[in-house]
Scaffold this motif. Structure first.
Motif, PDB file in Angstrom:
ATOM      1  N   PRO A   6       0.810  -1.228   0.000  1.00 60.55           N
ATOM      2  CA  PRO A   6       0.000   0.000   0.000  1.00 60.55           C
ATOM      3  C   PRO A   6       0.838   1.271   0.000  1.00 60.55           C
ATOM      4  N   LEU A   7       2.039   1.201   0.581  1.00 62.53           N
ATOM      5  CA  LEU A   7       2.922   2.365   0.570  1.00 62.53           C
ATOM      6  C   LEU A   7       3.471   2.616  -0.827  1.00 62.53           C
ATOM      7  N   VAL A   8       3.750   1.550  -1.575  1.00 58.31           N
ATOM      8  CA  VAL A   8       4.228   1.709  -2.953  1.00 58.31           C
ATOM      9  C   VAL A   8       3.124   2.315  -3.816  1.00 58.31           C
ATOM     10  N   VAL A   9       1.874   1.888  -3.606  1.00 63.94           N
ATOM     11  CA  VAL A   9       0.754   2.476  -4.341  1.00 63.94           C
ATOM     12  C   VAL A   9       0.656   3.970  -4.047  1.00 63.94           C
ATOM     13  N   GLU A  10       0.920   4.350  -2.797  1.00 65.87           N
ATOM     14  CA  GLU A  10       0.809   5.759  -2.400  1.00 65.87           C
ATOM     15  C   GLU A  10       2.002   6.587  -2.841  1.00 65.87           C
ATOM     16  N   HIS A  11       3.213   6.043  -2.698  1.00 64.51           N
ATOM     17  CA  HIS A  11       4.429   6.844  -2.908  1.00 64.51           C
ATOM     18  C   HIS A  11       5.240   6.412  -4.129  1.00 64.51           C
ATOM     19  N   GLY A  12       4.889   5.286  -4.759  1.00 65.03           N
ATOM     20  CA  GLY A  12       5.691   4.797  -5.875  1.00 65.03           C
ATOM     21  C   GLY A  12       7.095   4.441  -5.427  1.00 65.03           C
ATOM     22  N   GLY A  13       8.052   4.671  -6.323  1.00 71.53           N
ATOM     23  CA  GLY A  13       9.438   4.356  -6.005  1.00 71.53           C
ATOM     24  C   GLY A  13      10.041   5.263  -4.960  1.00 71.53           C
ATOM     25  N   GLY A  14       9.310   6.326  -4.568  1.00 72.28           N
ATOM     26  CA  GLY A  14       9.819   7.244  -3.558  1.00 72.28           C
ATOM     27  C   GLY A  14       9.623   6.768  -2.142  1.00 72.28           C
ATOM     28  N   VAL A  15       8.951   5.622  -1.963  1.00 70.26           N
ATOM     29  CA  VAL A  15       8.770   5.094  -0.612  1.00 70.26           C
ATOM     30  C   VAL A  15      10.132   4.791   0.002  1.00 70.26           C
ATOM     31  N   THR A  16      10.252   4.982   1.309  1.00 69.97           N
ATOM     32  CA  THR A  16      11.525   4.734   1.983  1.00 69.97           C
ATOM     33  C   THR A  16      11.454   3.446   2.804  1.00 69.97           C
ATOM     34  N   THR A  17      12.596   2.863   3.047  1.00 70.06           N
ATOM     35  CA  THR A  17      12.626   1.666   3.882  1.00 70.06           C
ATOM     36  C   THR A  17      12.217   1.989   5.315  1.00 70.06           C
ATOM     37  N   ARG A  18      12.422   3.239   5.751  1.00 72.95           N
ATOM     38  CA  ARG A  18      11.974   3.622   7.088  1.00 72.95           C
ATOM     39  C   ARG A  18      10.443   3.587   7.164  1.00 72.95           C
ATOM     40  N   GLN A  19       9.769   4.061   6.107  1.00 68.15           N
ATOM     41  CA  GLN A  19       8.302   4.008   6.070  1.00 68.15           C
ATOM     42  C   GLN A  19       7.817   2.560   6.085  1.00 68.15           C
ATOM     43  N   ILE A  20       8.482   1.716   5.307  1.00 72.48           N
ATOM     44  CA  ILE A  20       8.091   0.304   5.239  1.00 72.48           C
ATOM     45  C   ILE A  20       8.281  -0.365   6.593  1.00 72.48           C
ATOM     46  N   ALA A  21       9.412  -0.098   7.233  1.00 69.65           N
ATOM     47  CA  ALA A  21       9.687  -0.701   8.541  1.00 69.65           C
ATOM     48  C   ALA A  21       8.645  -0.267   9.568  1.00 69.65           C
ATOM     49  N   ARG A  22       8.282   1.019   9.541  1.00 75.33           N
ATOM     50  CA  ARG A  22       7.282   1.519  10.493  1.00 75.33           C
ATOM     51  C   ARG A  22       5.942   0.820  10.269  1.00 75.33           C
ATOM     52  N   ALA A  23       5.555   0.664   9.001  1.00 74.52           N
ATOM     53  CA  ALA A  23       4.275   0.008   8.691  1.00 74.52           C
ATOM     54  C   ALA A  23       4.297  -1.456   9.104  1.00 74.52           C
ATOM     55  N   ALA A  24       5.453  -2.092   8.981  1.00 73.13           N
ATOM     56  CA  ALA A  24       5.567  -3.510   9.329  1.00 73.13           C
ATOM     57  C   ALA A  24       5.784  -3.727  10.822  1.00 73.13           C
ATOM     58  N   GLY A  25       6.055  -2.657  11.559  1.00 73.01           N
ATOM     59  CA  GLY A  25       6.294  -2.791  12.990  1.00 73.01           C
ATOM     60  C   GLY A  25       7.624  -3.436  13.321  1.00 73.01           C
ATOM     61  N   ILE A  26       8.641  -3.162  12.493  1.00 78.81           N
ATOM     62  CA  ILE A  26       9.964  -3.748  12.693  1.00 78.81           C
ATOM     63  C   ILE A  26      11.013  -2.656  12.597  1.00 78.81           C
ATOM     64  N   GLY A  27      12.228  -2.992  12.971  1.00 75.40           N
ATOM     65  CA  GLY A  27      13.332  -2.065  12.793  1.00 75.40           C
ATOM     66  C   GLY A  27      13.749  -2.020  11.332  1.00 75.40           C
ATOM     67  N   GLU A  28      14.254  -0.874  10.891  1.00 74.12           N
ATOM     68  CA  GLU A  28      14.649  -0.730   9.488  1.00 74.12           C
ATOM     69  C   GLU A  28      15.713  -1.745   9.098  1.00 74.12           C
ATOM     70  N   GLY A  29      16.617  -2.052  10.017  1.00 75.24           N
ATOM     71  CA  GLY A  29      17.676  -3.000   9.705  1.00 75.24           C
ATOM     72  C   GLY A  29      17.163  -4.393   9.410  1.00 75.24           C
TER      73      GLY A  29
END
Length: 233
Positions: free
Chosen positions: A30-53
């Motif tokens: 859903p983040l890719v649909v919203e932001h396209g290739g501009g999505v960040t791994t920090r955004q993905i990690a926050r959505a997944a409830g995990i650390g970016e690493g």
């Protein structure tokens, strides 16, 4: 009276690498649909409830996450499950309308994700996947969908003018006419609007498939006018 010891907090079971990949992709789509290739791994990690690493334990980089999202969007498994769940006890038109709705929802999700990536410079992503073998083969993906649709025609086999498999292929052809490339689905919709053409609803599409183009199938169509040979007026 003895106090009951508080229940210990249970930790969530550990995930293996594949489960973690799937969880990250589900959070990222859903983040890719919203932001396209501009999505960040920090955004993905926050959505997944995990650390970016944690992302980089199972993906080499953000591009690998985006490629996995494209592969998941192309995967026919979810739409096959929806078609398989359609009760064969329903009348044939109702079965096909449900199947058309499932396939259109699949195409809409795919178009939204690819459109967002295209808008942010990700046009070549499927081509790169195809070259590396990471993308599902389109023909291989269409075959199980056609077979699943053919099963919906099977109860009426004795009443059909064509085999269930051929009717399933026709159904797919009608459903996806004008949208040969899902990445261009939005452009195709814009073209239809410009031409003042309303896309067929699922019910209309099924009606044309089952009953043809004539309003009264019992009325014969007018014969085609023979072409005038060249050189004659």
């Amino acid at each position: 009276m003895t106090d009951t010891p508080p229940e210990r907090r249970r930790r969530a079971p550990a995930m293996d690498a594949e489960q973690r990949r799937e969880m990250i992709v589900r959070a990222a789509m859903p983040l890719v649909v919203e932001h396209g290739g501009g999505v960040t791994t920090r955004q993905i990690a926050r959505a997944a409830g995990i650390g970016e690493g944690t992302i980089f334990r199972v993906f080499a980089d953000k591009d690998a996450v985006l490629d996995a999202c494209v592969g998941e969007a192309l995967r026919p498994g979810p739409v096959l499950d929806r078609i398989a769940a359609i009760p064969l006890a329903l009348p044939l038109p109702d079965r096909l309308v449900e199947a058309a709705a499932a396939l259109r929802a699949h195409l809409d999700r795919l178009g939204a994700l690819l459109g967002a990536l295209h808008a942010t410079g990700g046009r070549a992503r499927i081509g790169r996947q195809a070259r590396t073998g990471a993308a599902p083969d389109r023909a291989a993906g269409t075959l199980p969908v056609r077979l699943a649709l053919a099963e919906l025609f099977e109860p009426e086999r004795e009443l059909l003018r064509l085999s269930p498999d051929r009717l399933a292929a026709l159904f797919l052809g009608l459903l996806f006419a004008g949208a040969a490339d899902a990445a261009d689905a939005a452009d195709a919709a814009d073209a239809a609007d410009a031409a003042d053409e309303r896309p067929l609803s699922s019910a209309e599409l099924v009606d044309v498939l089952l009953h043809g183009a004539l309003t009264d199938p019992a009325t014969p169509a007018a014969p085609a006018t023979p072409a005038t040979p060249e050189g004659r007026s």
